[in-house]
Design a protein around this motif. Structure first.
Motif, short mmCIF file in Angstrom:
data_model
loop_
_atom_site.label_atom_id
_atom_site.label_comp_id
_atom_site.label_asym_id
_atom_site.label_seq_id
_atom_site.Cartn_x
_atom_site.Cartn_y
_atom_site.Cartn_z
N ARG A 208 0.82 -1.22 0.00
CA ARG A 208 0.00 0.00 0.00
C ARG A 208 0.86 1.27 0.00
NH1 ARG A 208 -5.30 0.86 1.36
NH2 ARG A 208 -5.52 -1.25 2.21
N ILE A 209 2.00 1.22 0.69
CA ILE A 209 2.85 2.41 0.79
C ILE A 209 3.60 2.68 -0.50
CG2 ILE A 209 4.90 3.36 1.94
CD1 ILE A 209 3.92 2.06 4.52
N TYR A 210 4.16 1.64 -1.10
CA TYR A 210 5.06 1.84 -2.23
C TYR A 210 4.39 1.75 -3.59
CZ TYR A 210 8.94 1.62 1.03
OH TYR A 210 9.82 1.88 2.06
N PHE A 211 3.11 1.39 -3.62
CA PHE A 211 2.41 1.29 -4.90
C PHE A 211 1.08 2.03 -4.81
CE2 PHE A 211 5.20 -2.37 -4.67
CZ PHE A 211 5.80 -2.38 -5.91
N SER A 212 0.48 2.23 -5.95
CA SER A 212 -0.78 2.97 -6.00
C SER A 212 -1.93 2.13 -5.45
CB SER A 212 -1.08 3.40 -7.44
OG SER A 212 -1.32 2.25 -8.25
N GLU A 213 -3.02 2.81 -5.15
CA GLU A 213 -4.20 2.13 -4.63
C GLU A 213 -4.78 1.18 -5.67
OE1 GLU A 213 -6.90 1.24 -1.60
OE2 GLU A 213 -5.11 2.50 -1.55
#
Length: 387
Positions: A208-213
């Motif tokens: 969740r932090i390093y990629f888009s929703e």
């Protein structure tokens, strides 16, 4: 720097790295092989954890589900893991205990029966040689000096024992490495099972932090579909193997065929290989039985063909096929491709992987069709409004 510039830089770096990898292909392959050897215990531990997790979750459901006793609640996870490991080890011990002793006796009996079989063929050929003159050549070919054959076998065994003594240290080293990797994989699996909720939450947080929703949602949708396919495949295959092995054992016992328990267990084990597994056990069973009785061997062949028709048309579609939602043609394609790429392991993972791809494609096609229908309906509504 614009997004377009960032993409250009990213593509340039990717092409440059790919070019360097091609120029240093031998080094890259050596590095990948070393990385695979290092990561193998992790991979095996993950696979073992996934299989044990299926049993563990079922044991957790029956371990005092309504209790409020904190001691029993704390013991739920470790006891479920222990029971799952004991269950698998018990099954392996039972299978080995049934197959190995009978298989050894069959091999020894086969070795003892070869001279008798050759002698019977020679007697039969001598009796009918006047009707079939070409049998004389066969008789000459079968005129075997058994003393020389036994002497040659002893010499071969001596050579083998000498080479085995010479390679003892290497064998011990390989065995020690195998045991260490096995224990390490089991420890990794147990650790994963004890902390699977924490590990899962941490993994979701990283994605969740390093990629888009959007990527997060798509990624975990794929993971959920794959998990469902693999779990249904494993449970369905085990159930089908038990049913098929029981059918073969009971049927052979009713028709008084030899090696009923061993061939039944062997059928159940090989049935874990989709489509072709039971045929393998049928071929092995035919070879074992024909030594004792050719008539019973052909009866067994007819029996196993009938069982295969029941298995292929009733058991597999109901127990495995329906749970996966995978058409028969896709199963055949998945087994063929998986076997061609990775052999028997590829056959095992080919079907659930094919089911995952099939479901994802089906979902994506339905989504695209719905989007196209909505676009078409919106266009027609706008056109009618203009008119």
């Amino acid at each position: 720097m614009t997004d377009k510039d960032k993409k250009i830089i990213s593509y340039t770096v990717f092409v440059a790295l790919l070019f360097l990898a091609v120029l240093n292909w031998t080094t890259v392959v050596s590095f990948l092989q070393m990385a695979w050897r290092v990561a193998l215990p992790l991979v095996i531990g993950g696979v073992l954890a996934y299989i044990l997790n299926i049993l563990m979750m079922r044991f957790e459901k029956i371990w005092f589900p309504k209790t409020k006793n904190q001691t029993l609640i704390k013991l739920r996870r470790p006891m479920s893991i222990l029971l799952a490991i004991i269950t698998i080890l018990t099954v392996l011990v039972i299978i080995s205990g049934i197959i190995i002793p009978q298989l050894v006796s069959v091999i020894l009996g086969l070795i003892d029966s070869i001279p008798v079989l050759i002698t019977a063929i020679e007697d039969w050929a001598n009796e009918y040689s006047e009707y079939f003159p070409q049998l004389n050549g066969i008789i000459d070919a079968l005129d075997i000096n058994w003393s020389n054959m036994v002497r040659n076998i002893v010499n071969v065994l001596n050579n083998i024992s000498t080479s085995l003594v010479g390679s003892t240290l290497s064998t011990v080293g390989s065995l020690f490495s195998f045991i260490v990797n096995g224990l390490l994989s089991l420890m990794i699996a147990i650790y994963v099972l004890f902390s699977k909720e924490t590990l899962g939450a941490q993994f979701k947080r990283v994605i969740r932090i390093y990629f888009s929703e959007s990527f997060y949602n798509k990624f975990f949708y794929v993971i959920s579909v794959a998990d469902e396919s693999f779990e249904h495949f494993i449970t369905g295959e085990v159930m089908e193997a038990f049913i098929l092995g029981s059918m073969v054992t009971i049927g052979m016992w009713i028709f008084q065929m030899p090696y009923a328990a061993m061939i039944g267990v062997l059928t159940g084990v090989t049935a874990l290989i989709p489509l072709i597994g039971a045929y393998l056990s049928g071929a092995i069973g035919f070879i074992l039985i024909i030594v004792q009785s050719p008539t019973q061997a052909f009866m067994f062949l007819l029996f196993i063909i009938i069982v295969q028709q029941i298995e292929g048309n009733i058991i597999y579609p109901k127990v495995v096929g329906n749970s996966l939602g995978l058409p028969g043609l896709w199963v055949l394609i998945a087994v063929t491709i998986g076997g061609g790429v990775m052999g028997i392991p590829g056959m095992l993972i080919g079907v659930p992987l094919g089911a995952t791809i099939y479901k994802l494609m089906k979902f994506d096609m339905n989504r695209r069709e719905e989007k196209a229908e909505k676009t078409k309906a919106s266009f027609l509504a706008k056109k009618n409004a203009d008119l």
